[in-house]
Design an enzyme around this catalytic site. Structure first.
Site, short mmCIF file in Angstrom:
data_model
loop_
_atom_site.label_atom_id
_atom_site.label_comp_id
_atom_site.label_asym_id
_atom_site.label_seq_id
_atom_site.Cartn_x
_atom_site.Cartn_y
_atom_site.Cartn_z
N ASP A 50 -5.09 -9.52 5.58
CA ASP A 50 -4.68 -10.42 6.53
C ASP A 50 -3.13 -10.17 6.70
O ASP A 50 -2.50 -10.31 7.71
CB ASP A 50 -5.33 -11.69 6.44
CG ASP A 50 -6.73 -11.84 6.31
OD1 ASP A 50 -7.32 -12.42 6.99
OD2 ASP A 50 -7.17 -11.38 5.39
N THR A 121 -12.78 -12.75 8.14
CA THR A 121 -12.03 -12.49 6.80
C THR A 121 -13.31 -12.79 5.77
O THR A 121 -13.40 -12.05 4.79
CB THR A 121 -10.86 -13.25 6.43
OG1 THR A 121 -9.83 -12.89 7.48
CG2 THR A 121 -10.45 -13.15 5.11
#
Ligand SMILES: Nc1ncnc2c1ncn2[C@@H]1O[C@H](COP(=O)(O)O)[C@@H](O)[C@H]1OP(=O)(O)O
Ligand SMILES: [Mg+2]
Ligand SMILES: [Mg+2]
Ligand SMILES: [Mg+2]
Length: 307
Positions: A50, A121
Protein backbone atom coordinates in the site's frame (compact mmCIF):
# COMPACT_ATOMS: atom_id res chain seq x y z
CA UNK A 1 2.63 13.66 -23.73
CA UNK A 2 0.31 15.39 -26.20
CA UNK A 3 -0.14 18.74 -24.45
CA UNK A 4 -2.94 19.48 -26.88
CA UNK A 5 -5.26 16.85 -25.34
CA UNK A 6 -7.69 18.17 -22.71
CA UNK A 7 -6.50 17.80 -19.08
CA UNK A 8 -9.08 15.16 -18.20
CA UNK A 9 -7.87 12.86 -21.02
CA UNK A 10 -4.23 13.46 -20.09
CA UNK A 11 -4.98 12.57 -16.47
CA UNK A 12 -6.77 9.34 -17.32
CA UNK A 13 -4.15 8.33 -19.92
CA UNK A 14 -1.30 8.95 -17.49
CA UNK A 15 -3.04 7.34 -14.52
CA UNK A 16 -3.54 4.12 -16.51
CA UNK A 17 0.24 3.75 -16.74
CA UNK A 18 0.79 4.86 -13.15
CA UNK A 19 -1.73 2.27 -11.89
CA UNK A 20 -0.01 -0.44 -13.97
CA UNK A 21 3.34 0.47 -12.42
CA UNK A 22 1.81 0.40 -8.93
CA UNK A 23 0.38 -3.04 -9.71
CA UNK A 24 3.85 -4.35 -10.47
CA UNK A 25 5.07 -3.01 -7.11
CA UNK A 26 2.19 -4.85 -5.40
CA UNK A 27 3.21 -8.12 -7.10
CA UNK A 28 6.89 -7.55 -6.23
CA UNK A 29 6.16 -6.95 -2.52
CA UNK A 30 4.03 -10.09 -2.42
CA UNK A 31 6.65 -12.27 -4.09
CA UNK A 32 9.40 -10.91 -1.82
CA UNK A 33 7.25 -12.03 1.11
CA UNK A 34 7.86 -9.15 3.59
CA UNK A 35 4.43 -7.53 3.79
CA UNK A 36 5.22 -5.15 6.70
CA UNK A 37 1.62 -5.21 7.98
CA UNK A 38 0.44 -2.34 10.22
CA UNK A 39 -3.11 -1.95 11.63
CA UNK A 40 -4.05 1.74 11.21
CA UNK A 41 -7.15 1.33 13.39
CA UNK A 42 -9.52 -1.53 13.90
CA UNK A 43 -9.35 -4.09 11.10
CA UNK A 44 -7.79 -1.39 8.89
CA UNK A 45 -4.59 -2.91 7.54
CA UNK A 46 -1.77 -1.30 5.59
CA UNK A 47 1.18 -3.13 4.03
CA UNK A 48 4.45 -2.18 2.37
CA UNK A 49 2.61 -2.66 -0.94
CA UNK A 50 0.00 0.00 0.00
CA UNK A 51 2.75 2.44 1.03
CA UNK A 52 5.02 1.88 -1.97
CA UNK A 53 2.23 1.80 -4.56
CA UNK A 54 0.92 5.13 -3.25
CA UNK A 55 4.39 6.73 -3.39
CA UNK A 56 4.79 5.54 -6.98
CA UNK A 57 1.43 6.93 -8.11
CA UNK A 58 1.61 10.25 -6.29
CA UNK A 59 5.26 11.00 -7.15
CA UNK A 60 4.58 10.21 -10.81
CA UNK A 61 1.36 12.26 -10.98
CA UNK A 62 2.90 15.26 -9.23
CA UNK A 63 5.79 15.43 -11.68
CA UNK A 64 3.42 15.58 -14.64
CA UNK A 65 0.65 17.62 -12.99
CA UNK A 66 2.28 19.72 -10.24
CA UNK A 67 -0.80 21.91 -9.64
CA UNK A 68 -3.57 19.37 -9.09
CA UNK A 69 -4.87 18.22 -5.68
CA UNK A 70 -4.18 14.55 -4.92
CA UNK A 71 -5.67 12.76 -1.91
CA UNK A 72 -4.27 9.31 -1.18
CA UNK A 73 -5.51 6.76 1.34
CA UNK A 74 -2.13 6.32 2.97
CA UNK A 75 -1.71 10.00 3.88
CA UNK A 76 1.12 12.29 2.84
CA UNK A 77 3.89 10.30 1.24
CA UNK A 78 7.58 10.80 0.70
CA UNK A 79 7.82 11.55 -3.01
CA UNK A 80 11.52 10.66 -3.29
CA UNK A 81 11.10 7.36 -5.06
CA UNK A 82 13.40 4.98 -6.95
CA UNK A 83 13.75 6.25 -10.51
CA UNK A 84 12.20 3.11 -11.97
CA UNK A 85 8.97 3.86 -10.04
CA UNK A 86 8.54 7.15 -11.89
CA UNK A 87 6.08 6.87 -14.74
CA UNK A 88 6.58 9.28 -17.60
CA UNK A 89 4.44 7.89 -20.43
CA UNK A 90 0.68 7.91 -21.01
CA UNK A 91 -1.70 5.49 -22.67
CA UNK A 92 -1.76 6.81 -26.25
CA UNK A 93 -5.24 5.53 -27.17
CA UNK A 94 -6.98 7.56 -24.43
CA UNK A 95 -5.20 10.76 -25.53
CA UNK A 96 -6.86 10.40 -28.95
CA UNK A 97 -10.45 10.24 -27.63
CA UNK A 98 -13.01 12.94 -28.27
CA UNK A 99 -13.51 14.85 -25.02
CA UNK A 100 -17.10 15.76 -24.09
CA UNK A 101 -17.61 19.53 -24.45
CA UNK A 102 -18.32 20.03 -20.73
CA UNK A 103 -14.85 18.71 -19.76
CA UNK A 104 -12.82 20.25 -22.59
CA UNK A 105 -11.54 23.25 -20.66
CA UNK A 106 -11.26 21.81 -17.14
CA UNK A 107 -8.27 23.35 -15.33
CA UNK A 108 -5.82 22.04 -12.69
CA UNK A 109 -7.64 23.91 -9.93
CA UNK A 110 -10.95 22.11 -10.53
CA UNK A 111 -9.43 18.64 -10.33
CA UNK A 112 -9.00 16.28 -7.37
CA UNK A 113 -7.39 12.87 -7.86
CA UNK A 114 -8.40 10.25 -5.27
CA UNK A 115 -5.84 7.45 -4.94
CA UNK A 116 -6.43 4.09 -3.30
CA UNK A 117 -3.08 2.44 -4.02
CA UNK A 118 -4.28 -1.00 -2.95
CA UNK A 119 -7.96 -1.72 -2.44
CA UNK A 120 -8.66 -5.02 -0.72
CA UNK A 121 -5.68 -4.95 1.65
CA UNK A 122 -7.26 -7.42 4.04
CA UNK A 123 -7.69 -9.93 1.18
CA UNK A 124 -4.14 -9.22 -0.08
CA UNK A 125 -2.70 -10.22 3.30
CA UNK A 126 -4.72 -13.46 3.11
CA UNK A 127 -3.57 -14.32 -0.42
CA UNK A 128 -6.92 -13.60 -2.11
CA UNK A 129 -5.00 -11.76 -4.77
CA UNK A 130 -7.68 -11.43 -7.44
CA UNK A 131 -9.71 -9.21 -5.04
CA UNK A 132 -6.98 -6.56 -5.11
CA UNK A 133 -7.24 -3.44 -7.29
CA UNK A 134 -5.43 -0.11 -7.66
CA UNK A 135 -7.91 2.78 -7.85
CA UNK A 136 -7.31 6.23 -9.32
CA UNK A 137 -10.41 8.44 -9.43
CA UNK A 138 -10.51 11.84 -11.11
CA UNK A 139 -13.05 14.36 -9.88
CA UNK A 140 -13.99 17.64 -11.51
CA UNK A 141 -15.60 19.93 -8.97
CA UNK A 142 -17.57 17.55 -6.80
CA UNK A 143 -18.29 14.98 -9.54
CA UNK A 144 -16.42 11.69 -10.14
CA UNK A 145 -15.67 11.98 -13.87
CA UNK A 146 -12.87 9.58 -14.71
CA UNK A 147 -11.63 6.38 -13.15
CA UNK A 148 -9.00 3.70 -13.47
CA UNK A 149 -9.37 0.25 -11.91
CA UNK A 150 -6.22 -1.83 -12.30
CA UNK A 151 -6.38 -5.47 -11.24
CA UNK A 152 -2.75 -6.59 -10.79
CA UNK A 153 -3.56 -10.29 -10.37
CA UNK A 154 -6.13 -10.69 -13.14
CA UNK A 155 -5.47 -14.13 -14.64
CA UNK A 156 -3.77 -15.47 -11.49
CA UNK A 157 -6.37 -18.17 -10.75
CA UNK A 158 -6.27 -19.50 -14.30
CA UNK A 159 -2.45 -19.55 -14.32
CA UNK A 160 -2.09 -16.88 -17.04
CA UNK A 161 1.49 -16.11 -18.01
CA UNK A 162 1.07 -12.35 -18.00
CA UNK A 163 -0.90 -10.97 -15.07
CA UNK A 164 -3.06 -7.85 -14.76
CA UNK A 165 -5.52 -5.69 -16.61
CA UNK A 166 -6.62 -2.08 -16.46
CA UNK A 167 -10.17 -0.83 -16.88
CA UNK A 168 -10.99 2.83 -17.33
CA UNK A 169 -14.06 4.97 -17.77
CA UNK A 170 -14.86 8.60 -18.47
CA UNK A 171 -18.37 10.01 -18.11
CA UNK A 172 -19.71 11.06 -21.47
CA UNK A 173 -17.18 8.87 -23.33
CA UNK A 174 -17.53 5.31 -22.07
CA UNK A 175 -15.27 2.55 -20.81
CA UNK A 176 -12.25 0.57 -21.99
CA UNK A 177 -9.93 -2.28 -21.04
CA UNK A 178 -12.62 -4.93 -20.67
CA UNK A 179 -15.75 -6.30 -22.29
CA UNK A 180 -18.80 -4.78 -20.58
CA UNK A 181 -21.64 -7.16 -19.85
CA UNK A 182 -24.96 -6.97 -18.04
CA UNK A 183 -26.03 -9.47 -15.35
CA UNK A 184 -28.64 -12.15 -16.10
CA UNK A 185 -32.32 -11.15 -16.00
CA UNK A 186 -34.71 -12.76 -13.49
CA UNK A 187 -32.07 -13.23 -10.82
CA UNK A 188 -30.62 -11.09 -8.04
CA UNK A 189 -26.96 -11.61 -7.23
CA UNK A 190 -25.59 -9.26 -4.59
CA UNK A 191 -21.91 -8.61 -3.89
CA UNK A 192 -20.95 -7.51 -0.41
CA UNK A 193 -18.03 -7.38 2.05
CA UNK A 194 -16.30 -10.44 3.39
CA UNK A 195 -14.14 -8.68 5.98
CA UNK A 196 -16.02 -5.58 7.24
CA UNK A 197 -19.59 -6.67 7.95
CA UNK A 198 -21.75 -5.77 10.96
CA UNK A 199 -25.35 -6.28 12.06
CA UNK A 200 -26.66 -3.36 9.99
CA UNK A 201 -24.88 -4.51 6.83
CA UNK A 202 -26.26 -8.02 7.30
CA UNK A 203 -29.78 -6.76 7.88
CA UNK A 204 -29.71 -4.92 4.54
CA UNK A 205 -28.51 -8.00 2.63
CA UNK A 206 -31.18 -10.11 4.33
CA UNK A 207 -33.95 -7.68 3.32
CA UNK A 208 -32.99 -7.72 -0.37
CA UNK A 209 -33.74 -11.46 -0.70
CA UNK A 210 -30.94 -12.27 -3.11
CA UNK A 211 -30.73 -15.52 -5.07
CA UNK A 212 -27.03 -15.47 -4.31
CA UNK A 213 -24.73 -13.36 -2.10
CA UNK A 214 -21.07 -13.05 -3.10
CA UNK A 215 -18.91 -12.08 -0.09
CA UNK A 216 -15.76 -10.71 -1.70
CA UNK A 217 -13.11 -8.11 -0.89
CA UNK A 218 -12.53 -4.64 -2.28
CA UNK A 219 -14.75 -1.85 -3.56
CA UNK A 220 -13.00 -1.92 -6.95
CA UNK A 221 -13.40 -5.68 -7.24
CA UNK A 222 -17.12 -5.59 -6.40
CA UNK A 223 -17.83 -2.89 -8.97
CA UNK A 224 -15.89 -4.99 -11.47
CA UNK A 225 -18.35 -7.84 -10.87
CA UNK A 226 -21.23 -5.49 -11.75
CA UNK A 227 -19.52 -4.38 -14.96
CA UNK A 228 -18.83 -7.92 -16.10
CA UNK A 229 -22.39 -9.11 -15.51
CA UNK A 230 -21.53 -11.31 -12.50
CA UNK A 231 -23.59 -9.40 -9.92
CA UNK A 232 -26.58 -7.05 -10.04
CA UNK A 233 -25.75 -4.90 -7.03
CA UNK A 234 -23.01 -4.08 -4.53
CA UNK A 235 -24.51 -3.42 -1.11
CA UNK A 236 -22.47 -2.16 1.88
CA UNK A 237 -24.89 -0.76 4.45
CA UNK A 238 -22.41 0.62 6.95
CA UNK A 239 -19.63 3.14 7.36
CA UNK A 240 -16.00 2.21 6.62
CA UNK A 241 -15.56 2.97 2.92
CA UNK A 242 -13.91 6.26 2.02
CA UNK A 243 -13.96 8.56 -1.00
CA UNK A 244 -10.83 6.92 -2.48
CA UNK A 245 -12.68 3.58 -2.42
CA UNK A 246 -15.59 4.88 -4.50
CA UNK A 247 -14.36 7.72 -6.76
CA UNK A 248 -12.81 5.55 -9.49
CA UNK A 249 -15.42 2.75 -9.26
CA UNK A 250 -18.25 5.31 -9.44
CA UNK A 251 -16.79 7.04 -12.51
CA UNK A 252 -16.17 3.80 -14.43
CA UNK A 253 -19.50 2.21 -13.47
CA UNK A 254 -21.50 5.34 -14.32
CA UNK A 255 -19.61 5.78 -17.61
CA UNK A 256 -21.04 2.37 -18.53
CA UNK A 257 -24.58 3.19 -17.39
CA UNK A 258 -24.64 1.90 -13.80
CA UNK A 259 -25.01 3.92 -10.59
CA UNK A 260 -23.17 4.32 -7.28
CA UNK A 261 -24.70 6.23 -4.36
CA UNK A 262 -25.10 6.03 -0.60
CA UNK A 263 -27.93 3.87 0.82
CA UNK A 264 -30.39 6.77 0.43
CA UNK A 265 -29.61 7.37 -3.24
CA UNK A 266 -27.43 10.44 -2.76
CA UNK A 267 -24.21 10.81 -4.73
CA UNK A 268 -21.02 11.41 -2.82
CA UNK A 269 -19.10 14.65 -3.43
CA UNK A 270 -15.43 14.39 -4.40
CA UNK A 271 -14.19 17.99 -4.17
CA UNK A 272 -11.14 18.76 -2.01
CA UNK A 273 -13.24 20.12 0.87
CA UNK A 274 -15.39 17.04 1.24
CA UNK A 275 -15.31 14.56 4.12
CA UNK A 276 -13.36 11.40 3.40
CA UNK A 277 -15.74 8.92 5.08
CA UNK A 278 -18.64 7.43 3.10
CA UNK A 279 -20.90 7.49 6.13
CA UNK A 280 -24.02 6.69 4.13
CA UNK A 281 -22.76 3.29 2.96
CA UNK A 282 -22.36 2.16 -0.65
CA UNK A 283 -25.08 1.03 -3.04
CA UNK A 284 -23.96 0.34 -6.59
CA UNK A 285 -26.08 -1.22 -9.31
CA UNK A 286 -25.23 -2.60 -12.73
CA UNK A 287 -26.43 -1.09 -15.99
CA UNK A 288 -30.11 -1.86 -16.47
CA UNK A 289 -30.87 -2.41 -12.75
CA UNK A 290 -33.56 -0.43 -10.95
CA UNK A 291 -31.38 1.40 -8.40
CA UNK A 292 -34.42 2.86 -6.63
CA UNK A 293 -35.84 -0.63 -6.03
CA UNK A 294 -32.83 -1.38 -3.83
CA UNK A 295 -33.22 1.89 -1.93
CA UNK A 296 -36.92 1.22 -1.34
CA UNK A 297 -36.18 -2.28 -0.05
CA UNK A 298 -33.40 -1.32 2.37
CA UNK A 299 -35.08 -1.28 5.82
CA UNK A 300 -35.92 2.23 7.01
CA UNK A 301 -33.92 1.78 10.24
CA UNK A 302 -30.81 0.91 8.20
CA UNK A 303 -31.19 3.99 5.98
CA UNK A 304 -31.83 6.16 9.05
CA UNK A 305 -28.68 4.88 10.79
CA UNK A 306 -26.52 5.77 7.79
CA UNK A 307 -26.91 9.52 7.67
N1 LIG B 1 -14.11 -0.67 8.38
C1 LIG B 1 -13.22 -0.42 7.42
N2 LIG B 1 -11.99 0.02 7.74
C2 LIG B 1 -11.09 0.28 6.77
N3 LIG B 1 -11.31 0.16 5.45
C3 LIG B 1 -12.52 -0.24 5.09
C4 LIG B 1 -13.52 -0.57 6.04
N4 LIG B 1 -14.61 -0.98 5.38
C5 LIG B 1 -14.30 -0.90 4.08
N5 LIG B 1 -13.05 -0.46 3.88
C6 LIG B 1 -12.37 -0.21 2.61
O1 LIG B 1 -13.31 -0.41 1.59
C7 LIG B 1 -12.97 -1.54 0.80
C8 LIG B 1 -14.23 -2.33 0.51
O2 LIG B 1 -14.68 -2.95 1.68
P1 LIG B 1 -14.81 -4.54 1.75
O3 LIG B 1 -13.60 -5.13 1.12
O4 LIG B 1 -14.95 -4.84 3.20
O5 LIG B 1 -16.05 -4.79 0.98
C9 LIG B 1 -11.99 -2.31 1.65
O6 LIG B 1 -11.19 -3.14 0.85
C10 LIG B 1 -11.25 -1.20 2.33
O7 LIG B 1 -10.35 -0.58 1.42
P2 LIG B 1 -8.73 -0.80 1.56
O8 LIG B 1 -8.48 -2.26 1.40
O9 LIG B 1 -8.23 0.03 0.45
O10 LIG B 1 -8.37 -0.27 2.90
MG1 LIG C 1 -6.98 0.61 3.70
MG1 LIG D 1 -9.95 0.75 -0.52
MG1 LIG E 1 -6.42 0.84 0.09
Amino acid sequence: MAQSSPLILRLVAFSINAANRAGKIIRDVWSQGELGIVDKGKNDLQTEADRSAQRCIIASLLRQFPNITIIGEEGSSNCEVPSDWLVTESDPSVLQLNCPKEFESVTDKEVVVWVDPLDGTSEYTQGLLEHVTVLVGIAVGSQAVGGIIHQPYYGYASGAESLGRTLWGIKGIGVGGFTPSIPPANQRIIATTRSHSNALAEQAIEALKADKVLCVGGAGHKVLLLMEGKAHAYVFARDGCKRWDTCAPEAVLEAMGGRLTDMRGNQYAYDHNTYHANKGGVLATAKGEDHDWYIRNIPENVRESLK
